[in-house]
Design a protein around this motif. Sequence first.
Motif, PDB file in Angstrom:
ATOM      1  N   ALA A 339       0.626  -1.203   0.121  1.00 25.44           N
ATOM      2  CA  ALA A 339      -0.131  -0.025   0.147  1.00 25.44           C
ATOM      3  C   ALA A 339       0.992   1.264  -0.090  1.00 25.44           C
ATOM      4  O   ALA A 339       0.857   2.027   0.912  1.00 25.44           O
ATOM      5  N   ASN A 340       1.909   1.248  -0.995  1.00 26.97           N
ATOM      6  CA  ASN A 340       2.546   2.792  -0.995  1.00 26.97           C
ATOM      7  C   ASN A 340       1.947   3.283  -2.371  1.00 26.97           C
ATOM      8  O   ASN A 340       1.358   2.857  -3.458  1.00 26.97           O
ATOM      9  N   THR A 341       2.253   4.751  -2.279  1.00 26.23           N
ATOM     10  CA  THR A 341       1.684   5.544  -3.215  1.00 26.23           C
ATOM     11  C   THR A 341       1.741   5.149  -4.634  1.00 26.23           C
ATOM     12  O   THR A 341       0.689   5.135  -5.554  1.00 26.23           O
ATOM     13  N   GLU A 342       3.032   4.991  -5.255  1.00 23.88           N
ATOM     14  CA  GLU A 342       3.476   4.841  -6.540  1.00 23.88           C
ATOM     15  C   GLU A 342       2.789   3.438  -6.837  1.00 23.88           C
ATOM     16  O   GLU A 342       2.220   3.340  -8.036  1.00 23.88           O
ATOM     17  N   HIS A 343       2.758   2.369  -6.083  1.00 26.94           N
ATOM     18  CA  HIS A 343       2.337   1.238  -6.521  1.00 26.94           C
ATOM     19  C   HIS A 343       0.634   1.199  -6.609  1.00 26.94           C
ATOM     20  O   HIS A 343       0.151   0.572  -7.625  1.00 26.94           O
ATOM     21  N   VAL A 344       0.084   1.899  -5.708  1.00 22.03           N
ATOM     22  CA  VAL A 344      -1.475   2.209  -5.600  1.00 22.03           C
ATOM     23  C   VAL A 344      -1.744   2.741  -7.081  1.00 22.03           C
ATOM     24  O   VAL A 344      -2.862   2.490  -7.621  1.00 22.03           O
ATOM     25  N   LYS A 345      -0.779   3.790  -7.361  1.00 22.70           N
ATOM     26  CA  LYS A 345      -1.316   4.555  -8.628  1.00 22.70           C
ATOM     27  C   LYS A 345      -1.064   3.501  -9.760  1.00 22.70           C
ATOM     28  O   LYS A 345      -2.082   3.740 -10.791  1.00 22.70           O
ATOM     29  N   SER A 346      -0.464   2.501  -9.852  1.00 28.58           N
ATOM     30  CA  SER A 346      -0.391   1.626 -11.188  1.00 28.58           C
ATOM     31  C   SER A 346      -1.719   0.753 -10.826  1.00 28.58           C
ATOM     32  O   SER A 346      -2.153   0.617 -12.111  1.00 28.58           O
ATOM     33  N   TYR A 347      -2.286   0.330  -9.927  1.00 32.85           N
ATOM     34  CA  TYR A 347      -3.658  -0.114  -9.904  1.00 32.85           C
ATOM     35  C   TYR A 347      -4.695   0.931 -10.335  1.00 32.85           C
ATOM     36  O   TYR A 347      -5.716   0.494 -10.845  1.00 32.85           O
ATOM     37  N   ILE A 348      -4.554   1.935  -9.794  1.00 29.46           N
ATOM     38  CA  ILE A 348      -5.600   3.016 -10.437  1.00 29.46           C
ATOM     39  C   ILE A 348      -5.433   3.198 -11.861  1.00 29.46           C
ATOM     40  O   ILE A 348      -6.593   3.208 -12.627  1.00 29.46           O
TER      41      ILE A 348
END
Length: 709
Positions: A339-348
């Motif tokens: 649950a880190n910002t850049e990884h979650v962005k990839s899911y978005i």
Amino acid sequence: MKRILLILILFPVLAIAQQLQSPNGSFELQFQVENGVPTYQLDYNEETIVAKSSLGFELKDMESLLSGFTLKGEKTSSFDETWEPVWGEVGSIRNQYNELLVLLEQESTQRFLNIRFRLFDDGLGFRYEFPEQPNLSYFIISEEKTQFAMTGDHIAFWIPGDYDTQEYNYTTSKLSEVSSLMEQAITPNASQTPSSKTGVQTALMLKSNTGTYINLHEAALIEYAAMHLDVDASNFTLTSHLTPDAVGNKGYMQAPRNTPWRTIIASKNAGDILLSNITLNLNEPTTYEDTSWIKPVKYIGVWWEMITGKSSWAYTDIPSVKLGETDYSNTEPNGRHAANTEHVKSYIDFAAQHGFEQVLVEGWNQGWEDWFGKSKDYVFDFLTPYPDFDVIELREYAKSKNVKLMMHHETSGSVRNYERYMDKAYQFMVDNNYNSVKSGYVGDIIPRGEYHYGQWAVNHYLYAVKKAAAYKIMVNAHEAVRPTGLSRTYPNLIGNESARGTEYEAFGGNNPDHTTILPFTRLIGGPMDYTPGIFEPDVSKYNPQNNSWVNTTIARQLALYVTMYSPLQMAADLPETYNKHLDAFQFIKDVALDWEESLVLEAEPGDFITYARKEKGSNHWFVGRTNDEEPRTSKIAFDFLDKDKKYIATIYADAKDAHYKKNPKAYTIKKYRVSDSSKLSQYCAPGGGYAISIFEVTDNSQLKGVKRL
């Protein structure tokens, strides 16, 4: 006169049965007070399916409510309405029944007990009602003693009775074999308290030797403990067994009060059990005036990579943290935190690319390092993110992509702590554009000694749903009590787990027949967040230390979006895996969430289920077939399609050499022109199935080159 009096004493007048028929006459109920004991019997098409069974309660420090009753009155009535669910398996539901209300008095105590029976064309619902009265105001239930006397040694599809979990594989056996199989049926869980050596959970699915399917459950579980059933193998009678509290009491009551409904659904056709709406009809109408904010959701998330062990919920590996005291800025990240910002962005980005509405993020908040199994009270505050999770940045990024994040609240069983922070947590969601939450109750309940399915926790789950509604938030509760149709009254309760879901495929596996039983049991009470869509069955590909295997083919994973009903559906696997199978992933993108019509084309519990469902607001149909470990051929007709319309069916099926263990990724995708006269004979591999999307064709050019089925 003396002789006549003697005759009357030796030959008392027999109790007269009160009779009630269902609207179409297929069911008949007989109620009577026999030697002071209230009893009922239920017949279906002149076959007794529940033999004479007694009713009543044992009370704490008071005379029981089991005998000594006389019938003081009765009332009969009929009811017929059609209502529209906010979301559901059908666009409208008919609620038609005949009702019998019996008024009982226990003469020795002058206490009153009413029993209300509602007889539908597909079964029976009944509940106890305690009217306001001087001699029974506050009282404690030691046990409810409702009986369901079966007429033979039926086949049962059961899981062990347990006060804390439903996360078991199903056992199929005769009722007489339950006790001997109980030890092997009870497998480890994070929190579990088996109810008894003969206890099973509802919804309980049964099949008699005459081919009658019978389902036993409860509806409208409010301010009461969840019911289990104890099996008496000597006479095949099932008796209610309520979940106790920390000191052993089963229920705290204050008249006037009603119990939940006890339900009996029966048919000669297994599919009728799946299509029954008794559970919903026995709940009250929607309590909210405005339901426009409640919408079905298709979502993805970082969940599966953490379940498999590829990633971590925790930010660090330090062994002990304290809420509000641990300084994470001075701790070393473990490098596995999903649950880190850049990884979650990839899911978005993936969600936006493929049309998914939301992204679930677990492990975003501080406290995961030692949350599990520590019996911590102040474990999470549901407000404070880890240093690598930027709430504001992700909120704005998701907005820019027309995607919402889905909140996660894991309570770690600390119910009291969750209620401390609930208002602030829900307001935090509103402020940051979250409109749905996945809550969790892993571990033993705190306050210590309470159980997941006891009256105290049951009250909490509904409190959380009502509180969420005040903030216009939808709730998907995991590890909570099993559903009993409350989603009719509180439609923001958009999902539940409350069963052994897909996560167990990463913990050693679910039985191949699991998804052929769950719709007959767990889903009778309401939708399940089963989290299907796993395309990589070899879990070691994500985590070399985890050798688990997902017991399914890819084709069946697609089918589950149709057979495992939920208005909340997750594409649970990782984006990089879906990118390898975008042709099959197309079905997950296409499949609807809300239905106008649902049909069961084939069904046999433990073997197979084939559903056909029509999307609400369109003329699109979707078909799903889930199969057990045996290879089978499914044969269906498309006579549910409109006669004057043309369609293209895309069939996602098991390849000839597919097998849930040996070759799970072998699938075929074929397109055909179909109409209401088309028929399909489709092979289903062991642990397999198929999925079909059927779209109406309005332009004949679309049919060019497409073969007829």
